[in-house]
Design a protein around this motif. Structure first.
Motif, PDB file in Angstrom:
ATOM      1  N   UNK A 169       9.447  36.872 -36.112  1.00  0.00           N
ATOM      2  CA  UNK A 169       9.149  37.602 -37.342  1.00  0.00           C
ATOM      3  C   UNK A 169      10.247  37.268 -38.333  1.00  0.00           C
ATOM      4  N   UNK A 170       9.879  37.146 -39.608  1.00  0.00           N
ATOM      5  CA  UNK A 170      10.849  36.776 -40.640  1.00  0.00           C
ATOM      6  C   UNK A 170      11.889  37.878 -40.860  1.00  0.00           C
ATOM      7  N   UNK A 171      11.526  39.113 -40.481  1.00  0.00           N
ATOM      8  CA  UNK A 171      12.414  40.252 -40.682  1.00  0.00           C
ATOM      9  C   UNK A 171      13.300  40.439 -39.443  1.00  0.00           C
ATOM     10  N   UNK A 172      14.631  40.319 -39.639  1.00  0.00           N
ATOM     11  CA  UNK A 172      15.574  40.404 -38.511  1.00  0.00           C
ATOM     12  C   UNK A 172      15.480  41.758 -37.799  1.00  0.00           C
ATOM     13  N   UNK A 173      15.204  42.815 -38.563  1.00  0.00           N
ATOM     14  CA  UNK A 173      15.099  44.150 -37.969  1.00  0.00           C
ATOM     15  C   UNK A 173      13.882  44.217 -37.034  1.00  0.00           C
ATOM     16  N   UNK A 220       4.821  36.695 -36.772  1.00  0.00           N
ATOM     17  CA  UNK A 220       4.533  37.942 -37.483  1.00  0.00           C
ATOM     18  C   UNK A 220       4.260  39.035 -36.457  1.00  0.00           C
ATOM     19  N   UNK A 221       5.190  39.991 -36.340  1.00  0.00           N
ATOM     20  CA  UNK A 221       5.076  40.974 -35.256  1.00  0.00           C
ATOM     21  C   UNK A 221       4.792  42.382 -35.793  1.00  0.00           C
ATOM     22  N   UNK A 222       3.862  42.474 -36.726  1.00  0.00           N
ATOM     23  CA  UNK A 222       3.419  43.780 -37.224  1.00  0.00           C
ATOM     24  C   UNK A 222       2.376  44.381 -36.286  1.00  0.00           C
ATOM     25  N   UNK A 223       1.522  45.234 -36.828  1.00  0.00           N
ATOM     26  CA  UNK A 223       0.504  45.899 -36.002  1.00  0.00           C
ATOM     27  C   UNK A 223      -0.350  44.902 -35.218  1.00  0.00           C
ATOM     28  N   UNK A 224      -0.865  43.880 -35.892  1.00  0.00           N
ATOM     29  CA  UNK A 224      -1.784  42.949 -35.224  1.00  0.00           C
ATOM     30  C   UNK A 224      -1.027  42.002 -34.299  1.00  0.00           C
ATOM     31  N   UNK A 225       0.082  41.438 -34.786  1.00  0.00           N
ATOM     32  CA  UNK A 225       0.870  40.543 -33.951  1.00  0.00           C
ATOM     33  C   UNK A 225       1.391  41.222 -32.695  1.00  0.00           C
ATOM     34  N   UNK A 226       1.872  42.438 -32.852  1.00  0.00           N
ATOM     35  CA  UNK A 226       2.425  43.133 -31.675  1.00  0.00           C
ATOM     36  C   UNK A 226       1.292  43.565 -30.729  1.00  0.00           C
ATOM     37  N   UNK A 227       0.132  43.891 -31.273  1.00  0.00           N
ATOM     38  CA  UNK A 227      -1.015  44.214 -30.407  1.00  0.00           C
ATOM     39  C   UNK A 227      -1.455  42.963 -29.641  1.00  0.00           C
ATOM     40  N   UNK A 228      -1.410  41.828 -30.329  1.00  0.00           N
ATOM     41  CA  UNK A 228      -1.794  40.570 -29.696  1.00  0.00           C
ATOM     42  C   UNK A 228      -0.848  40.232 -28.536  1.00  0.00           C
ATOM     43  N   UNK A 247      14.750  32.790 -33.275  1.00  0.00           N
ATOM     44  CA  UNK A 247      15.414  33.111 -34.540  1.00  0.00           C
ATOM     45  C   UNK A 247      14.836  32.345 -35.726  1.00  0.00           C
ATOM     46  N   UNK A 248      13.860  31.474 -35.463  1.00  0.00           N
ATOM     47  CA  UNK A 248      13.184  30.792 -36.571  1.00  0.00           C
ATOM     48  C   UNK A 248      11.738  30.511 -36.184  1.00  0.00           C
ATOM     49  N   UNK A 249      10.910  30.300 -37.217  1.00  0.00           N
ATOM     50  CA  UNK A 249       9.507  29.988 -36.955  1.00  0.00           C
ATOM     51  C   UNK A 249       9.399  28.632 -36.254  1.00  0.00           C
ATOM     52  N   UNK A 293      -1.069  36.358 -47.923  1.00  0.00           N
ATOM     53  CA  UNK A 293      -0.298  35.712 -48.985  1.00  0.00           C
ATOM     54  C   UNK A 293       0.903  34.933 -48.478  1.00  0.00           C
ATOM     55  N   UNK A 294       1.270  35.138 -47.211  1.00  0.00           N
ATOM     56  CA  UNK A 294       2.439  34.466 -46.640  1.00  0.00           C
ATOM     57  C   UNK A 294       2.049  33.301 -45.732  1.00  0.00           C
ATOM     58  N   UNK A 295       0.760  33.088 -45.524  1.00  0.00           N
ATOM     59  CA  UNK A 295       0.296  32.057 -44.583  1.00  0.00           C
ATOM     60  C   UNK A 295       0.764  30.656 -44.995  1.00  0.00           C
ATOM     61  N   UNK A 296       0.645  30.349 -46.287  1.00  0.00           N
ATOM     62  CA  UNK A 296       1.015  29.014 -46.763  1.00  0.00           C
ATOM     63  C   UNK A 296       2.483  28.703 -46.504  1.00  0.00           C
ATOM     64  N   UNK A 297       3.345  29.675 -46.778  1.00  0.00           N
ATOM     65  CA  UNK A 297       4.783  29.473 -46.591  1.00  0.00           C
ATOM     66  C   UNK A 297       5.127  29.264 -45.119  1.00  0.00           C
ATOM     67  N   UNK A 298       4.487  30.034 -44.247  1.00  0.00           N
ATOM     68  CA  UNK A 298       4.753  29.886 -42.809  1.00  0.00           C
ATOM     69  C   UNK A 298       4.268  28.512 -42.331  1.00  0.00           C
ATOM     70  N   UNK A 299       3.103  28.107 -42.811  1.00  0.00           N
ATOM     71  CA  UNK A 299       2.579  26.788 -42.425  1.00  0.00           C
ATOM     72  C   UNK A 299       3.570  25.693 -42.821  1.00  0.00           C
ATOM     73  N   UNK A 300       4.127  25.797 -44.021  1.00  0.00           N
ATOM     74  CA  UNK A 300       5.099  24.804 -44.480  1.00  0.00           C
ATOM     75  C   UNK A 300       6.346  24.814 -43.602  1.00  0.00           C
ATOM     76  N   UNK A 301       6.733  26.015 -43.187  1.00  0.00           N
ATOM     77  CA  UNK A 301       7.954  26.192 -42.392  1.00  0.00           C
ATOM     78  C   UNK A 301       7.846  25.535 -41.013  1.00  0.00           C
ATOM     79  N   UNK A 302       6.656  25.583 -40.417  1.00  0.00           N
ATOM     80  CA  UNK A 302       6.506  25.055 -39.056  1.00  0.00           C
ATOM     81  C   UNK A 302       5.992  23.609 -39.038  1.00  0.00           C
ATOM     82  N   UNK A 303       5.718  23.067 -40.238  1.00  0.00           N
ATOM     83  CA  UNK A 303       5.059  21.742 -40.321  1.00  0.00           C
ATOM     84  C   UNK A 303       5.786  20.657 -39.537  1.00  0.00           C
ATOM     85  N   UNK A 304       7.094  20.673 -39.541  1.00  0.00           N
ATOM     86  CA  UNK A 304       7.850  19.613 -38.882  1.00  0.00           C
ATOM     87  C   UNK A 304       7.942  19.747 -37.376  1.00  0.00           C
TER      88      UNK A 304
END
Lengths: 301, 301
Positions: B35-39, B10-18, B55-57, B74-85
């Motif tokens: 980041x999930x957004x290609x742009x 997630x490379x928004x304000x906080x991610x990019x500041x981090x 190109x992927x989490x 609200x997106x934390x759960x989905x990202x956690x599922x995505x990286x679980x493997x």
């Protein structure tokens, strides 16, 4: 057009800024000052705020060309009564009060025949007192002049020109419309800020020190406005009661709608509002009414 | 103690500041971003935000020592599922979400055995996106770490040390207490700001252009917060619903009391509150949590 001298009654943030602004921008104009508080007069003398500080309101107005009342709106009537016997027949009286209908009524009661051109410079900080003032406070800020029907047009033009010469933008408005506009843009925001700071201070489970420690999450923004002068703001809410209560009613309805949206998990409603409010910020910056830098340009060293 | 590499999702304000903060303060540490957004990935690549953008989490976490989730709560759960493997067994997972109980629950659902050390840096601006971030955002701001009971103590200490190395102050807290504290200091203020900006935009008799023009009377202060990211805030209110509704109820009661004081002309009650709130501002400045300059140090040229 310009006034040979200006009398400022009330030397708080706005009065002291006005005195400094006149000295900076129209240096030939003599500034006379008075404040009901002897300690304020003492400070004003020490910091050379005016050319002359008098010991009474009457003495301050006796030769005045322009008199500007810079006292809390609840004190306007008493000051008007105090100077009634000494105000010169050709003087123009003005003020800087945050609401206009009540001030016009209060001033008219004691001074029915004086040329009164009410004005309200929409500017300020959360500081108070004679040492808080500075000459550039009114730069690029709006000064709203609200002449009641029948006010001498030339007097209005002279007051407009006076504020323009201090670096302000000027606008004329009906007193009642002014009071509705400012209820939205100024009085309601102050009321809400005072409330939320009070609410946050009264928690049992969350301590005051936690509130202060983590205030950068948003709360601190409200504390600036809630640090504004208590006397001034008590008077504003009582004097503009009708308009303030109307706006508060609307705010409460909107808050209840949002509360319901949260309770029922209506994310789309929240998202729609938050997108709309974001664009209001952009317009304010585009119109030069706030700093474009993120976080008000607060330093992050 | 330090991590050889950090993955920011997630490379928004906080991610990019981090990402920027790591590069500035602990330059030996390799930063991988996704980041999930290609742009957003494209911009991040162009402005060299990270050492590597995947190109992927899953690809972002595959060799990670520390993974920080910087997506809306609200997106934390989905990202956690995505990286679980793909998450390494010895990796530490953390996040920056504004509420903690819901995030802990969402992450645990997909990653019951991962070492998860939830954190919340109380910092931000009203800007969003990968270009809004800057390395000093966390300086002298609090980062609250909220390990659920039983979390590995050494992992907690490493996350605390990580945030200290970025210039933040750190504190640990129970997740549920965090959510109550932030409901007061951050979520309620945002909710109120969004509401009042909405209310002021919906007037018939007072035009939108008047609201903007005279916003320096106080309103403009609220528009900064109400310009915050709509997705992030929608998620916060829904995720921390219980605490937010509780605080809102208290606020509404206090507002009703103030409304009544205005209606009945109880000036003393108003004055007492306004004096009390003024002192809160002073404490915040004394504790270094806001700029001491009047009017947030806004320029008055």
């Amino acid at each position: 057009m310009t006034f040979p001298n200006v009398t400022v009654i009330g030397l708080g943030l706005i009065g002291s800024s006005l005195a400094r602004a006149v000295q900076l921008h129209i240096p030939g104009v003599r500034v006379t000052g008075y404040d009901a508080d002897a300690r304020v007069r003492e400070i004003a003398t020490r910091i050379k705020l005016c050319d002359h500080i008098t010991e009474s309101a009457s003495a301050a107005v006796i030769d005045a060309a322009l008199i500007v009342l810079c006292v809390p709106v609840g004190a306007m009537g008493a000051v008007a009564a105090e100077i009634a016997g000494d105000i010169p027949g050709d003087a123009i009286l003005s003020d800087v009060g945050s609401c206009k209908e009540s001030v016009i009524e209060a001033v008219r009661a004691s001074l029915p025949n004086v040329v009164f051109v009410p004005a309200h410079p929409v500017a300020g900080t959360e500081e108070s007192g004679p040492e808080a003032g500075f000459a550039s406070l009114f730069h690029h800020r709006w000064c709203i002049v609200t002449p009641p029907e029948g006010t001498d047009v030339r007097a209005v033009e002279r007051v407009l020109e006076f504020w323009r010469s201090l670096g302000a933008e000027v606008e004329t408005m009906r007193p009642d419309h002014h009071d509705r506009v400012l209820a939205v843009t100024s009085h309601l925001p102050h009321l809400i800020a005072y409330t939320i700071v009070g609410t946050a201070s009264d928690m049992e489970e969350v301590t005051q020190s936690e509130v202060i420690k983590y205030s950068a999450g948003g709360f601190r923004d409200f504390t600036r406005i809630a640090a504004s002068d208590p006397t001034m703001w008590r008077d504003v809410f009582l004097a503009n009661r009708g308009a303030v209560l109307d706006m508060l009613q609307r705010f409460s309805e909107d808050l209840t709608a949002l509360q319901r949206a949260i309770r029922w998990g209506k994310g789309d409603e929240l998202f729609e509002l938050f997108t709309r409010t974001r664009s209001v910020r952009r317009s304010i910056i585009d119109k030069g009414q706030d700093d474009a830098r993120p976080d008000f340009g607060r330093s992050h060293e």
